[in-house]
Scaffold this active site. Structure first.
Site, short mmCIF file in Angstrom:
data_model
loop_
_atom_site.label_atom_id
_atom_site.label_comp_id
_atom_site.label_asym_id
_atom_site.label_seq_id
_atom_site.Cartn_x
_atom_site.Cartn_y
_atom_site.Cartn_z
N HIS A 102 0.83 -1.25 0.13
CA HIS A 102 -0.13 -0.23 -0.16
C HIS A 102 1.23 0.87 0.02
O HIS A 102 2.08 1.19 0.57
CB HIS A 102 -0.89 0.04 1.50
CG HIS A 102 -2.50 1.18 1.10
ND1 HIS A 102 -1.85 2.47 1.56
CD2 HIS A 102 -3.01 0.85 1.64
CE1 HIS A 102 -2.65 3.07 1.82
NE2 HIS A 102 -4.05 2.00 0.74
N GLN B 257 -4.29 -4.99 6.93
CA GLN B 257 -5.75 -6.07 6.24
C GLN B 257 -5.51 -8.15 7.20
O GLN B 257 -6.04 -8.53 6.44
CB GLN B 257 -5.14 -6.68 4.78
CG GLN B 257 -5.24 -4.56 3.78
CD GLN B 257 -6.74 -4.79 3.53
OE1 GLN B 257 -8.24 -5.67 4.09
NE2 GLN B 257 -7.08 -3.50 4.02
N LYS C 181 -10.30 -0.57 10.53
CA LYS C 181 -10.56 -2.25 9.23
C LYS C 181 -11.23 -3.19 10.20
O LYS C 181 -11.58 -4.54 9.91
CB LYS C 181 -9.51 -2.16 8.47
CG LYS C 181 -9.20 -1.30 7.32
CD LYS C 181 -7.71 -1.84 7.03
CE LYS C 181 -7.71 -0.83 6.50
NZ LYS C 181 -7.93 0.10 5.24
N ASP D 90 2.77 -4.08 8.18
CA ASP D 90 1.83 -3.80 7.56
C ASP D 90 0.85 -4.37 8.14
O ASP D 90 0.33 -5.76 7.28
CB ASP D 90 1.70 -3.12 6.51
CG ASP D 90 0.45 -2.09 5.71
OD1 ASP D 90 -0.34 -2.23 7.04
OD2 ASP D 90 -0.20 -1.70 5.03
N CYS E 244 -4.46 2.19 -3.71
CA CYS E 244 -3.46 3.08 -2.99
C CYS E 244 -2.29 1.37 -3.41
O CYS E 244 -1.76 2.51 -2.80
CB CYS E 244 -3.84 3.30 -1.56
SG CYS E 244 -4.51 4.53 -1.16
N1 PMP Z 1 -1.73 -0.58 4.15
C1 PMP Z 1 -2.74 -2.01 3.95
C2 PMP Z 1 -1.95 -2.76 3.15
C3 PMP Z 1 -3.31 -0.95 3.66
O1 PMP Z 1 -5.00 -1.98 3.07
C4 PMP Z 1 -4.31 0.52 4.53
C5 PMP Z 1 -5.34 0.46 4.04
N2 PMP Z 1 -5.97 0.57 2.96
C6 PMP Z 1 -3.31 1.07 4.75
C7 PMP Z 1 -2.44 0.18 5.35
C8 PMP Z 1 -3.58 2.61 5.68
O2 PMP Z 1 -4.57 2.20 6.09
P1 PMP Z 1 -4.77 3.95 6.98
O3 PMP Z 1 -5.65 4.43 5.95
O4 PMP Z 1 -6.22 2.72 8.13
O5 PMP Z 1 -4.01 4.26 7.77
#
Ligand code: PMP
Length: 413
Positions: A130, A210, A233, A207, A371
């Site tokens: 991401h 997910q 999430k 990270d 993203c």
């Molecule tokens: N890493 C991953 C794998 C994600 O899916 C996301 C959210 N789409 C993020 C980071 C960022 O998370 P947040 O917007 O809640 O900070």
């Protein structure tokens, strides 16, 4: 995917009843919510805990001698205790409240960069990250003239671990990878990645944005150095998340932000910092968020992470089989080990157009690059349609999705 029958469902209807928003309509149709990877819906217990907190417990934390402030502090710190248990961290000091995964990664990239990155050093990320796990490292690398190296992604959406082994070298200062890909659903072999990096004394940040909603996470068994996830999430509120860091790292890193709560003593000449975890929690925190997150993590643990994972695995295999039966549909991300995320495209159809037709039918899916632009470039596509499933989804939701995609295919292809 081998399964050809519909999965056996646990009592999903009683779970669904706990999520008020799922009873809403969208565009005049009953809502079919298939975008939990972007943000999940919230169960009643989370909504009630937040409501109760503001009605009965709210005051600023860690400051007052009066009873209300102590009760607010207890409620806030209860969230930390639950998060410690959720991750099986050794100590509460290792649990830092942050805004979410993005802030957690920025915190580590910034503070670790300041302390450890020098010109010529290298940071390794993977090709399926991401943007949140790319850009903070890119910023740190450019500031310290270090280099960002990338683990390539294979055609099925898994990481090329042979290439990873070759990327590790004496200049590598950090490995930052996703536990689960938000776009492809790939579950990365993070234990193996951590072991390979640790063999060369390189720390690893995972990270877990997910993974937290789907998997049991044990930071001690993983021996991971840093692990991040977002509350929203995992059925909790927005604006709150967790950074886990091994105590030895968090003690060594400099503070991220300065302000109240994070200090021990301040003079104009010199400031000393509070003990962990407060050193990294400058300012009035998101108290209600921590309360809601605690309730959400308790909900997940009480429902049972293995139960959730097996329910979602059933949904994933059913959806995969049904979608693949649609002529002209291609799934991106076919790793043997996947979380309940499916990215797909219809031949010659822009993902946005498919998403728009689904929206008219009350079906919420995500379209675009999710993203993960470098990953889209890797596959040579502008984006995908992504359906993602949570604890409350049913095979009926998937039947609706499949009918909607068939309709889109007949209209657009
Ligand atoms: N890493 C991953 C794998 C994600 O899916 C996301 C959210 N789409 C993020 C980071 C960022 O998370 P947040 O917007 O809640 O900070």
């Amino acid at each position: 995917m081998e399964t050809t029958s519909k999965p056996i469902q646990f009592d999903v209807s009683s779970i669904r009843r706990q999520f008020p928003l799922l009873a809403e309509t969208m565009n005049g149709k009953p809502l079919v919510f298939l975008d939990s990877a972007a943000s999940s819906q919230k169960p009643q217990v989370v909504l009630e805990k937040i409501d109760y907190y503001y009605r009965h417990l709210h005051a600023n934390v860690h400051r007052g001698v009066y009873r209300l402030s102590q009760e607010a502090t207890d409620a806030y710190e209860h969230g930390r205790k639950v998060a410690r248990r959720f991750l099986n961290a050794a100590k509460e000091e290792e649990i830092i409240f942050v805004r979410g995964t993005t802030e957690a990664i920025n915190l580590v990239a910034d503070t670790y960069g300041r302390k450890y990155l020098n010109p010529g050093d290298e940071v390794i990320v993977s090709g399926l990250e991401h943007h949140s796990n790319i850009v903070p490292w890119q910023l740190a690398c450019s500031h310290y003239s270090a280099k960002l190296r990338v683990i390539p992604v294979l055609d099925n959406g898994t990481l090329d671990l042979d290439a990873f082994r070759k990327l590790l070298n004496d200049r590598t200062k950090m490995v930052a990878v996703a536990h689960v890909s938000n776009t492809l659903g790939t579950i990365n072999p993070i234990k193996e990645i951590i072991t390979l990096a640790h063999d060369k004394d390189i720390p690893v940040m995972v990270d877990g944005a997910q993974a937290a909603p789907h998997a049991t996470i044990d930071v001690q068994a993983l021996d991971v150095d840093f692990y991040a996830f977002s509350g929203h999430k995992v059925y909790g509120p927005t604006g709150i998340g967790i950074l886990y860091g091994k105590q030895k790292w968090l003690s060594e890193l400099p503070p991220y932000q300065g302000g109240g709560e994070m200090i021990a003593q301040v003079t104009f000449d010199h400031t000393t910092f509070a003990e962990l975890p407060h050193k990294f929690e400058a300012g009035t925190p998101n108290i209600a968020g921590a309360v809601g997150l605690g309730a959400a993590l308790e909900f997940v643990m009480e429902t049972g992470r293995e139960t959730i994972a097996s329910h979602e695995a059933g949904l994933l295999s059913y959806a995969t089989e049904q979608l693949l039966a649609i002529p002209g549909l291609r799934i991106y991300g076919t790793a043997p080990d996947k979380a309940s995320v499916i990215s797909f495209l219809l031949n010659n159809v822009h993902p946005y157009d498919t998403g728009t037709i689904l929206d008219q039918l009350g079906i919420a899916v995500r379209t675009g690059h999710h993203c993960t632009q470098p990953l889209m470039d890797r596959f040579g596509i502008p984006g995908t349609v992504r359906a993602s499933f949570g604890v409350y989804n049913t095979t009926e939701d998937i039947d609706q999705l499949v009918a909607g995609v068939r309709k889109a295919a007949s209209m657009l292809q």
